[in-house]
Design a protein around this motif. Structure first.
Motif, PDB file in Angstrom:
ATOM      1  N   GLY A 113      -1.922 -11.220   9.695  1.00  0.00           N
ATOM      2  CA  GLY A 113      -2.027  -9.993   8.921  1.00  0.00           C
ATOM      3  C   GLY A 113      -0.688  -9.376   8.554  1.00  0.00           C
ATOM      4  O   GLY A 113       0.327 -10.053   8.400  1.00  0.00           O
ATOM      5  N   ALA A 114      -0.707  -8.057   8.431  1.00  0.00           N
ATOM      6  CA  ALA A 114       0.480  -7.307   8.034  1.00  0.00           C
ATOM      7  C   ALA A 114       0.566  -6.057   8.895  1.00  0.00           C
ATOM      8  O   ALA A 114      -0.377  -5.700   9.599  1.00  0.00           O
ATOM      9  N   GLU A 115       1.708  -5.409   8.820  1.00  0.00           N
ATOM     10  CA  GLU A 115       1.900  -4.181   9.591  1.00  0.00           C
ATOM     11  C   GLU A 115       2.546  -3.131   8.694  1.00  0.00           C
ATOM     12  O   GLU A 115       3.277  -3.470   7.753  1.00  0.00           O
ATOM     13  N   PRO A 116       2.280  -1.848   8.948  1.00  0.00           N
ATOM     14  CA  PRO A 116       2.827  -0.808   8.077  1.00  0.00           C
ATOM     15  C   PRO A 116       4.351  -0.824   8.066  1.00  0.00           C
ATOM     16  O   PRO A 116       4.991  -1.002   9.104  1.00  0.00           O
ATOM     17  N   ARG A 117       4.913  -0.646   6.897  1.00  0.00           N
ATOM     18  CA  ARG A 117       6.360  -0.485   6.799  1.00  0.00           C
ATOM     19  C   ARG A 117       6.750   0.884   7.351  1.00  0.00           C
ATOM     20  O   ARG A 117       6.029   1.860   7.180  1.00  0.00           O
ATOM     21  N   ARG A 118       7.888   0.945   8.007  1.00  0.00           N
ATOM     22  CA  ARG A 118       8.365   2.166   8.638  1.00  0.00           C
ATOM     23  C   ARG A 118       9.395   2.860   7.756  1.00  0.00           C
ATOM     24  O   ARG A 118      10.166   2.210   7.044  1.00  0.00           O
ATOM     25  N   LEU A 119       9.406   4.175   7.812  1.00  0.00           N
ATOM     26  CA  LEU A 119      10.450   4.961   7.173  1.00  0.00           C
ATOM     27  C   LEU A 119      11.678   5.002   8.071  1.00  0.00           C
ATOM     28  O   LEU A 119      11.559   5.259   9.264  1.00  0.00           O
ATOM     29  N   ASP A 120      12.827   4.767   7.505  1.00  0.00           N
ATOM     30  CA  ASP A 120      14.061   4.839   8.277  1.00  0.00           C
ATOM     31  C   ASP A 120      14.756   6.166   7.972  1.00  0.00           C
ATOM     32  O   ASP A 120      15.777   6.219   7.288  1.00  0.00           O
ATOM     33  N   VAL A 121      14.142   7.237   8.452  1.00  0.00           N
ATOM     34  CA  VAL A 121      14.707   8.574   8.253  1.00  0.00           C
ATOM     35  C   VAL A 121      14.580   9.354   9.553  1.00  0.00           C
ATOM     36  O   VAL A 121      13.738   9.026  10.405  1.00  0.00           O
ATOM     37  N   PRO A 122      15.373  10.406   9.746  1.00  0.00           N
ATOM     38  CA  PRO A 122      15.232  11.210  10.959  1.00  0.00           C
ATOM     39  C   PRO A 122      13.849  11.859  11.050  1.00  0.00           C
ATOM     40  O   PRO A 122      13.276  12.268  10.042  1.00  0.00           O
ATOM     41  N   GLY A 123      13.324  11.913  12.265  1.00  0.00           N
ATOM     42  CA  GLY A 123      12.079  12.615  12.514  1.00  0.00           C
ATOM     43  C   GLY A 123      10.842  11.769  12.584  1.00  0.00           C
ATOM     44  O   GLY A 123       9.745  12.274  12.864  1.00  0.00           O
ATOM     45  N   THR A 124      10.971  10.461  12.356  1.00  0.00           N
ATOM     46  CA  THR A 124       9.771   9.621  12.371  1.00  0.00           C
ATOM     47  C   THR A 124       9.203   9.417  13.773  1.00  0.00           C
ATOM     48  O   THR A 124       8.103   8.884  13.923  1.00  0.00           O
ATOM     49  N   HIS A 238       9.105  20.493   1.966  1.00  0.00           N
ATOM     50  CA  HIS A 238       7.665  20.670   1.821  1.00  0.00           C
ATOM     51  C   HIS A 238       7.059  21.029   3.172  1.00  0.00           C
ATOM     52  O   HIS A 238       7.305  20.328   4.162  1.00  0.00           O
ATOM     53  N   PRO A 239       6.265  22.090   3.245  1.00  0.00           N
ATOM     54  CA  PRO A 239       5.630  22.434   4.520  1.00  0.00           C
ATOM     55  C   PRO A 239       4.726  21.306   4.990  1.00  0.00           C
ATOM     56  O   PRO A 239       4.043  20.672   4.181  1.00  0.00           O
ATOM     57  N   ALA A 240       4.738  21.023   6.269  1.00  0.00           N
ATOM     58  CA  ALA A 240       3.931  19.927   6.816  1.00  0.00           C
ATOM     59  C   ALA A 240       3.631  20.182   8.283  1.00  0.00           C
ATOM     60  O   ALA A 240       4.502  20.645   9.033  1.00  0.00           O
ATOM     61  N   HIS A 241       2.410  19.899   8.662  1.00  0.00           N
ATOM     62  CA  HIS A 241       2.036  19.875  10.079  1.00  0.00           C
ATOM     63  C   HIS A 241       1.836  18.434  10.555  1.00  0.00           C
ATOM     64  O   HIS A 241       1.875  18.159  11.756  1.00  0.00           O
ATOM     65  N   SER A 242       1.582  17.551   9.600  1.00  0.00           N
ATOM     66  CA  SER A 242       1.469  16.119   9.884  1.00  0.00           C
ATOM     67  C   SER A 242       1.991  15.352   8.677  1.00  0.00           C
ATOM     68  O   SER A 242       1.965  15.853   7.549  1.00  0.00           O
ATOM     69  N   VAL A 243       2.453  14.130   8.927  1.00  0.00           N
ATOM     70  CA  VAL A 243       2.953  13.261   7.864  1.00  0.00           C
ATOM     71  C   VAL A 243       2.299  11.895   8.009  1.00  0.00           C
ATOM     72  O   VAL A 243       2.247  11.336   9.117  1.00  0.00           O
ATOM     73  N   LEU A 244       1.784  11.369   6.899  1.00  0.00           N
ATOM     74  CA  LEU A 244       1.298   9.987   6.863  1.00  0.00           C
ATOM     75  C   LEU A 244       2.316   9.149   6.111  1.00  0.00           C
ATOM     76  O   LEU A 244       2.648   9.451   4.962  1.00  0.00           O
ATOM     77  N   VAL A 245       2.805   8.097   6.746  1.00  0.00           N
ATOM     78  CA  VAL A 245       3.710   7.155   6.091  1.00  0.00           C
ATOM     79  C   VAL A 245       2.867   5.998   5.556  1.00  0.00           C
ATOM     80  O   VAL A 245       2.280   5.232   6.324  1.00  0.00           O
ATOM     81  N   ALA A 246       2.792   5.907   4.226  1.00  0.00           N
ATOM     82  CA  ALA A 246       1.964   4.879   3.581  1.00  0.00           C
ATOM     83  C   ALA A 246       2.791   4.221   2.483  1.00  0.00           C
ATOM     84  O   ALA A 246       2.492   4.337   1.288  1.00  0.00           O
ATOM     85  N   ILE A 247       3.841   3.532   2.894  1.00  0.00           N
ATOM     86  CA  ILE A 247       4.803   2.946   1.951  1.00  0.00           C
ATOM     87  C   ILE A 247       4.662   1.430   1.870  1.00  0.00           C
ATOM     88  O   ILE A 247       5.596   0.733   1.505  1.00  0.00           O
ATOM     89  N   GLY A 248       3.476   0.936   2.181  1.00  0.00           N
ATOM     90  CA  GLY A 248       3.224  -0.487   2.066  1.00  0.00           C
ATOM     91  C   GLY A 248       3.164  -1.189   3.405  1.00  0.00           C
ATOM     92  O   GLY A 248       3.314  -0.569   4.465  1.00  0.00           O
ATOM     93  N   ALA A 249       2.911  -2.478   3.341  1.00  0.00           N
ATOM     94  CA  ALA A 249       2.771  -3.288   4.553  1.00  0.00           C
ATOM     95  C   ALA A 249       3.632  -4.535   4.447  1.00  0.00           C
ATOM     96  O   ALA A 249       3.848  -5.063   3.350  1.00  0.00           O
ATOM     97  N   ALA A 250       4.131  -4.993   5.573  1.00  0.00           N
ATOM     98  CA  ALA A 250       4.970  -6.188   5.649  1.00  0.00           C
ATOM     99  C   ALA A 250       4.196  -7.300   6.358  1.00  0.00           C
ATOM    100  O   ALA A 250       3.579  -7.058   7.396  1.00  0.00           O
ATOM    101  N   PRO A 251       4.199  -8.513   5.818  1.00  0.00           N
ATOM    102  CA  PRO A 251       3.481  -9.609   6.478  1.00  0.00           C
ATOM    103  C   PRO A 251       4.082  -9.909   7.847  1.00  0.00           C
ATOM    104  O   PRO A 251       5.301  -9.898   8.020  1.00  0.00           O
ATOM    105  N   ARG A 252       3.214 -10.181   8.800  1.00  0.00           N
ATOM    106  CA  ARG A 252       3.661 -10.442  10.171  1.00  0.00           C
ATOM    107  C   ARG A 252       3.994 -11.939  10.302  1.00  0.00           C
ATOM    108  O   ARG A 252       3.151 -12.751  10.671  1.00  0.00           O
ATOM    109  N   THR A 253       5.223 -12.253   9.983  1.00  0.00           N
ATOM    110  CA  THR A 253       5.652 -13.650   9.903  1.00  0.00           C
ATOM    111  C   THR A 253       6.544 -14.082  11.055  1.00  0.00           C
ATOM    112  O   THR A 253       6.997 -15.230  11.074  1.00  0.00           O
ATOM    113  N   ALA A 254       6.832 -13.208  12.014  1.00  0.00           N
ATOM    114  CA  ALA A 254       7.819 -13.541  13.048  1.00  0.00           C
ATOM    115  C   ALA A 254       7.438 -14.799  13.816  1.00  0.00           C
ATOM    116  O   ALA A 254       8.295 -15.651  14.107  1.00  0.00           O
ATOM    117  N   LEU A 255       6.167 -14.931  14.153  1.00  0.00           N
ATOM    118  CA  LEU A 255       5.709 -16.100  14.915  1.00  0.00           C
ATOM    119  C   LEU A 255       5.917 -17.381  14.104  1.00  0.00           C
ATOM    120  O   LEU A 255       6.410 -18.394  14.630  1.00  0.00           O
TER     121      LEU A 255
END
Length: 421
Positions: A113-124, A238-255
């Motif tokens: 499968g794939a896994e969510p891409r992570r944001l590389d910014v402070p606060g994640t 932007h005011p926020a109480h929660s954040v959803l990171v939905a910037i795509g998915a990366a294929p799980r190819t490490a294995l």
């Protein structure tokens, strides 16, 4: 020759892996079938995680591919909560990551499968930052959205792709305030292009979503572990109480990569490179689902498809290929979405730059129409919006590669079937 002495191992307990196991038994394979899943839940289907289940309209048990007892009944050795640490291609073995157990295989299927891409910014690392890929994510997020709706809270969504928009719609149905930030000029820009992306802009704005395009999230601001705001590179906060990171998915190819299998070019979406029979560069190893990059003769390119239908059909295709059946995996890509009162199905492949025009059949203003992406008179893709029972015809039209009269294509009084040779 397939017989009872053989062992087929499937790594990945999603829809592709579960349907592959089912197909092996349905095709008469009597050897060992070992299914290894790194989640503790039985294999389940993911579309409802951002749709019906997230909204509380579908029960948890309805998500599972098979009832739990099915696996023992069909002599599938299911290992839940287990990972595979390594593949030894020379010895044809896999080694479990938890206890070091080594299992020999005759054929191996990678459905990682794939896994969510992570944001590389402070606060994640704040507790109020979420991703949506797994059932446990959806369970947590469902509670978050209900609380935001109850307390007039704010959700910021990073990314206006399918997951981002579906969660935004769900959050609005719960009553939460929603802001979506997206670096592209329209939602779903890489799939639908600007013409139809604008449809989703209007849809979400009508339902009170604040959309900001051409901007990226640069920081998530918090205090005592809680999210307070999200900052973007245009200087806005932007005011926020929660954040959803939905910037795509990366294929799980490490294995696969560690085992020396050929990977696809990132320009084609990356993933494990397979042939039309879903075989990797090692003939005893296949790959299917989100992780597999396969050549599609119809579109003349490699595709890696991250949607439900690809897993549903790719798992069985790989299983049949593992059994030596004559298989060609060339389904027309298909996906669907439900947002508010809009239901949509899309078939084909037509990224921006690949088509000459978009032809509309029906009433786009009322959001009851079919859109066709056309190049040199040939239909590359079609999207039916609140119009049903046309997917088979649209896919036949795409497969035919026939040149069509675009005026007839746009005319709802001309039967769509009549345009298919």
């Amino acid at each position: 020759m397939v017989d009872a002495d053989q062992t087929f191992v499937i790594v990945g307990g999603g829809l592709a892996g579960a349907k592959a196991a089912e197909t092996l038994r349905a095709e008469g394979f009597t050897g060992r079938v070992i299914l290894i899943c790194d989640e503790r839940d039985h294999p389940y289907e993911r579309p409802a995680l951002s749709k019906g289940y997230l909204l509380g309209k579908e029960e948890r048990d309805s998500l599972f591919v098979h009832e739990p007892a099915w696996y023992a009944r069909h002599d599938i050795e299911l290992h839940l909560g287990q990972t595979v640490a390594a593949i030894d291609r020379a010895a044809r073995t896999v080694r479990f990551g938890e206890d070091g157990t080594v299992v020999r295989y005759d054929k191996l299927l990678l459905a990682t499968g794939a896994e969510p891409r992570r944001l590389d910014v402070p606060g994640t690392d704040l507790a109020g930052v979420h991703h949506l890929r797994r059932l446990t994510h959806a369970e947590r997020l469902r509670g978050v959205l209900a609380a935001l709706g109850r307390d007039n809270g704010h959700l910021v969504v990073a990314g206006a792709g399918w997951i981002g928009l579906e969660v935004a719609a769900a959050a609005r149905e719960y009553g939460a305030e929603v802001t979506v930030v997206e670096p592209a000029p329209t939602p779903l820009h890489g799939v639908l292009g600007p013409e139809l992306g604008e449809l989703f802009t209007e849809l979400h704005r009508e339902h009170g979503v604040r959309l900001h395009f051409g901007v990226r999230l640069t920081e998530i601001v918090g205090q005592d572990g809680a999210v307070l705001a999200a900052r973007t590179d245009d200087g806005e906060e932007h005011p926020a109480h929660s954040v959803l990171v939905a910037i795509g998915a990366a294929p799980r190819t490490a294995l696969a990569e560690a085992a020396g299998l050929e990977l696809a070019d990132p320009a084609h979406g990356g993933g494990i490179a397979v042939d039309e029979r879903l075989r990797t560069s090692d003939p005893d190893i296949h790959a299917a689902g989100d992780v597999a990059s396969f050549p599609h003769a119809l579109f003349g390119t490699r595709l890696r498809v991250e949607h439900w239908a690809n897993a549903l059909n790719g798992g069985p295709a790989a299983a049949r290929a593992m059994l030596g059946r004559d298989v060609v995996h060339d389904r027309v890509p298909y996906f669907f979405t439900d947002q508010y009162d809009l239901g949509m199905e899309y078939s084909g492949w037509a990224p921006p730059g690949s088509y000459d025009e978009v032809v509309i059949r029906g009433d786009a203003g009322r959001r009851e129409f079919i859109a066709f992406w056309v190049r040199q008179g040939r239909v590359l893709a079609g999207m039916n919006v609140n119009v049903w029972d046309v997917t088979d015809t649209v896919q036949r039209l795409i497969r035919s590669r026939a040149q069509v009269d675009t005026e007839a294509l746009a005319d709802p009084h001309v039967p769509l079937d009549s345009l298919v040779p």
